[in-house]
Scaffold this active site. Structure first.
Site, PDB file in Angstrom:
ATOM      1  CG  HIS A 187       8.818  -6.624   0.961  1.00  0.00           C
ATOM      2  ND1 HIS A 187       9.293  -5.577   1.505  1.00  0.00           N
ATOM      3  CD2 HIS A 187       7.574  -6.332   0.205  1.00  0.00           C
ATOM      4  CE1 HIS A 187       8.402  -4.686   0.913  1.00  0.00           C
ATOM      5  NE2 HIS A 187       7.577  -4.945   0.324  1.00  0.00           N
ATOM      6  CE1 TYR A 198       7.613   3.387   0.923  1.00  0.00           C
ATOM      7  CE2 TYR A 198       7.317   4.912  -1.052  1.00  0.00           C
ATOM      8  CZ  TYR A 198       8.055   3.828  -0.287  1.00  0.00           C
ATOM      9  OH  TYR A 198       8.808   3.189  -0.988  1.00  0.00           O
ATOM     10  CG  PHE A 216       8.424  -0.433  -3.775  1.00  0.00           C
ATOM     11  CD1 PHE A 216       8.773  -0.772  -2.674  1.00  0.00           C
ATOM     12  CD2 PHE A 216       7.877  -1.327  -4.608  1.00  0.00           C
ATOM     13  CE1 PHE A 216       8.584  -2.069  -2.233  1.00  0.00           C
ATOM     14  CE2 PHE A 216       7.467  -2.618  -4.301  1.00  0.00           C
ATOM     15  CZ  PHE A 216       8.005  -3.077  -2.982  1.00  0.00           C
ATOM     16  CG  ASP A 231      -0.568   0.190   2.560  1.00  0.00           C
ATOM     17  OD1 ASP A 231       1.119  -0.250   2.541  1.00  0.00           O
ATOM     18  OD2 ASP A 231      -0.906   0.417   3.482  1.00  0.00           O
TER      19      ASP A 231
END
Length: 222
Positions: A181, A63, A74, A61
């Site tokens: 991740h 930031y 990202f 989701d």
């Protein structure tokens, strides 16, 4: 949502008729600050339409820090310092893989080259990570994966949440890269050393396609 606001090329996805109106109503009624700002909510789809999508990178989701999120997984606004920790680790791996990294955390130049930076939720209340996870956004991600995988595409699936969505990718001549991740909690469990960026470019080159310039801002965007 006005039909003119639906991202070009994606308007035939059932999500926009069946699911988005209810999600939009919930967001409109939310008294908290919701990120990213409304005009940027579908920025990833706006910048990378289906016909140009060659690579898909899935995030979770946006930031939750005001001023950071601008609609691409990202990516952050170019003036953000320090970089979010996951993005900082992505850049560390990029340096190890290719020798350099972008000067800022703004990844819109990836999007302009056909890299769809899609979060599985496209909104978040400020300061509350995963606060809109259950709104129904996941259906959009499922449909985007289905839609893009009707032709050969490279998929970068970082972490378990992204890898669980692999089932929505249709069989085909795809490149599917899976690793841990880039979060500080998991990056050393297989993200570092995975070399996804050069792997994508080798795959694209094998198909006689232009490779992705991961590090430098194209002249058209300077």
């Amino acid at each position: 949502m006005d039909i003119l606001d639906i991202p070009m090329g994606w308007s035939d996805l059932p999500f926009f008729a069946q699911d988005w109106p209810a999600i939009e109503s919930v967001i409109a009624a939310d008294t908290r600050q919701v990120l990213p700002p409304e005009p940027l909510r579908f920025a990833a789809l706006d910048l990378t339409p289906p016909a140009k999508t060659r690579v898909v990178i899935l995030g979770q989701d946006p930031y939750p820090t005001p001023g950071h999120a601008h609609g691409l997984a990202f990516s952050v606004e170019p003036d953000v310092r320090p970089l979010p920790r996951s993005l900082n680790n992505i850049f560390k791996e990029l340096v190890e893989d290719t020798g350099q990294a972008p000067l800022t955390g703004d990844l819109r130049h990836w999007a302009s080259q056909g890299v769809l930076l899609l979060n599985t939720a496209l909104s978040v209340p400020a300061g509350e990570a995963n606060g809109h996870k259950q709104l129904g956004w996941s259906k959009l991600a499922h449909q985007v994966l289905d839609h893009t995988s009707h032709r050969p595409t490279a998929y970068i699936l970082w972490g378990n949440a992204a890898q669980k969505l692999e089932s929505f990718i249709n069989p085909g001549d795809h490149l599917i890269l899976k690793s841990a991740h880039p979060s500080p909690l998991s990056a050393r469990r297989g993200f570092f050393g995975s070399r996804p960026f050069s792997a994508v470019n080798r795959w694209l080159a094998s198909r006689d396609e232009d490779t992705i310039n991961w590090t430098e801002l194209p002249e058209a965007l300077k």
